[in-house]
Scaffold this motif. Structure first.
Motif, PDB file in Angstrom:
ATOM      1  N   UNK A 179     -50.137 -63.568  21.056  1.00  9.69           N
ATOM      2  CA  UNK A 179     -49.382 -64.715  20.531  1.00  9.69           C
ATOM      3  C   UNK A 179     -49.615 -65.063  19.329  1.00  9.69           C
ATOM      4  N   UNK A 180     -50.848 -64.679  18.411  1.00 12.49           N
ATOM      5  CA  UNK A 180     -50.245 -65.970  17.246  1.00 12.49           C
ATOM      6  C   UNK A 180     -49.776 -65.034  16.292  1.00 12.49           C
ATOM      7  N   UNK A 181     -49.108 -63.934  16.294  1.00 15.66           N
ATOM      8  CA  UNK A 181     -47.219 -63.146  15.571  1.00 15.66           C
ATOM      9  C   UNK A 181     -46.693 -63.853  16.293  1.00 15.66           C
ATOM     10  N   UNK A 182     -46.192 -63.332  17.502  1.00  8.88           N
ATOM     11  CA  UNK A 182     -45.119 -64.536  18.139  1.00  8.88           C
ATOM     12  C   UNK A 182     -45.441 -65.953  17.717  1.00  8.88           C
ATOM     13  N   UNK A 206     -43.506 -70.299   7.798  1.00 14.06           N
ATOM     14  CA  UNK A 206     -43.505 -69.105   7.198  1.00 14.06           C
ATOM     15  C   UNK A 206     -43.437 -68.791   6.000  1.00 14.06           C
ATOM     16  N   UNK A 207     -45.152 -69.229   5.864  1.00 15.27           N
ATOM     17  CA  UNK A 207     -45.352 -69.603   4.405  1.00 15.27           C
ATOM     18  C   UNK A 207     -46.613 -68.669   4.158  1.00 15.27           C
ATOM     19  N   UNK A 225     -50.490 -63.894  10.245  1.00 18.64           N
ATOM     20  CA  UNK A 225     -49.705 -62.987  11.106  1.00 18.64           C
ATOM     21  C   UNK A 225     -50.481 -61.204  10.486  1.00 18.64           C
ATOM     22  N   UNK A 226     -50.020 -60.817  10.051  1.00 19.79           N
ATOM     23  CA  UNK A 226     -51.265 -59.401   9.583  1.00 19.79           C
ATOM     24  C   UNK A 226     -52.032 -59.478   9.407  1.00 19.79           C
ATOM     25  N   UNK A 282     -60.836 -64.059  16.376  1.00 21.08           N
ATOM     26  CA  UNK A 282     -60.286 -64.437  15.574  1.00 21.08           C
ATOM     27  C   UNK A 282     -58.982 -65.971  16.400  1.00 21.08           C
ATOM     28  N   UNK A 283     -58.565 -64.816  17.121  1.00 19.21           N
ATOM     29  CA  UNK A 283     -56.831 -66.483  17.330  1.00 19.21           C
ATOM     30  C   UNK A 283     -57.564 -67.707  17.630  1.00 19.21           C
TER      31      UNK A 283
END
Length: 278
Positions: free
Chosen positions: A11-14, A23-24, A31-32, A255-256
């Motif tokens: 969900x964090x990646x999405x 996008x910073x 995300x990584x 973490x997320x």
């Protein structure tokens, strides 16, 4: 717990990939970090589930080395990325006018690639000692549910001087240096905030942007130290297993949720995704 960890990190990646406002550099590294957590927890938990269902907790020599390799790479990258994220916060707070110049996309890619290459160096250091076990007995009994390097080092059938050197070198390079970088970054951040002329409310808002990262750092290093000491002090297998579960399962799962619950940008982006979905 495994499903929660997968769902939360995906969900964090999405969320980061679908919202242009995220996008910073900070969210690029986040995300990584989520992808690494997915790989880390997937290295141990599915194998445990299979062992429980089949009642056959046996792993081959090659399988054990593969699992150990993935654990070292993912854990080391986790460690390095936490340091990189601390550096990102340091630049954003202490040098805001140069932030876009210093943390440009090329620099972020280099930092990510450097973290991966250092993880490979850490793995090679461990291989120097562990690969010598091929000359030992055919069967080992590991007092844990995965092939961790600390458990394998205990099984050395030769002079432990080499393994101790490897452990101390790896611990200094990939343990002390990253945490020293994190401590130094936050020392400079706190000093910069205290010297600023803004109100106490403004200072707190500035420092609150680091709250989620600090929480994850404390969780990661707290559980890592718990697993390290439980293994080094030869405590009961149950205590060692509990510490290992906290480090390998609980940390990637939390973490997320720490980032999503404490971060306004993530919560806003999640609301947008949910509103578009429903």
């Amino acid at each position: 717990m495994y499903i929660l960890a997968l769902f939360g990190n995906l969900l964090i990646i999405l969320t980061v990939s679908s919202d242009s406002h995220l996008h910073t550099p900070m969210y690029f590294f986040l995300s990584n970090l989520s992808m690494i957590d997915i790989g880390y927890i997937s290295t141990t938990v599915p194998r445990v589930i299979v062992d429980i269902q089949t009642h056959c907790p046996v792993i081959s020599y090659v399988g054990c080395l593969t699992q150990m390799s993935l654990i070292i790479i993912f854990a080391c990258m986790d460690d390095m990325l936490l340091s990189v994220m601390a550096y990102d916060r340091f630049v954003a707070i202490c040098h805001p006018l140069y932030y876009q110049v210093i943390m440009n996309p090329s620099s972020c890619g280099v930092l990510l690639l450097g973290s991966f290459l250092l993880s490979l160096v850490n793995l090679l250091l461990h291989y120097v000692a562990v690969l010598s076990f091929s000359n030992c007995e055919d069967i080992f009994e590991i007092s844990n549910f995965f092939c961790g390097p600390s458990e394998l080092f205990k099984l050395a059938c030769f002079d432990t001087f080499t393994t101790n050197i490897v452990r101390y070198c790896a611990g200094a390079l990939f343990g002390l240096l990253p945490i020293s970088g994190i401590i130094f970054s936050y020392f400079k951040i706190v000093s910069s905030i205290m010297r600023s002329s803004s109100s106490s409310n403004g200072k707190w808002k500035t420092f609150s942007t680091c709250g989620s990262h600090l929480s994850i750092v404390c969780l990661f290093y707290g559980t890592a130290l718990g697993m390290y000491f439980s293994s080094s002090l030869s405590l009961s297998p149950k205590t060692n297993a509990v510490a290992s579960v906290m480090y390998t399962v609980v940390t990637p799962m939390l973490n997320p949720f720490i980032y999503s619950l404490r971060n306004k940008d993530i919560k806003t982006a999640l609301r947008k995704i949910l509103s578009r979905t429903f």
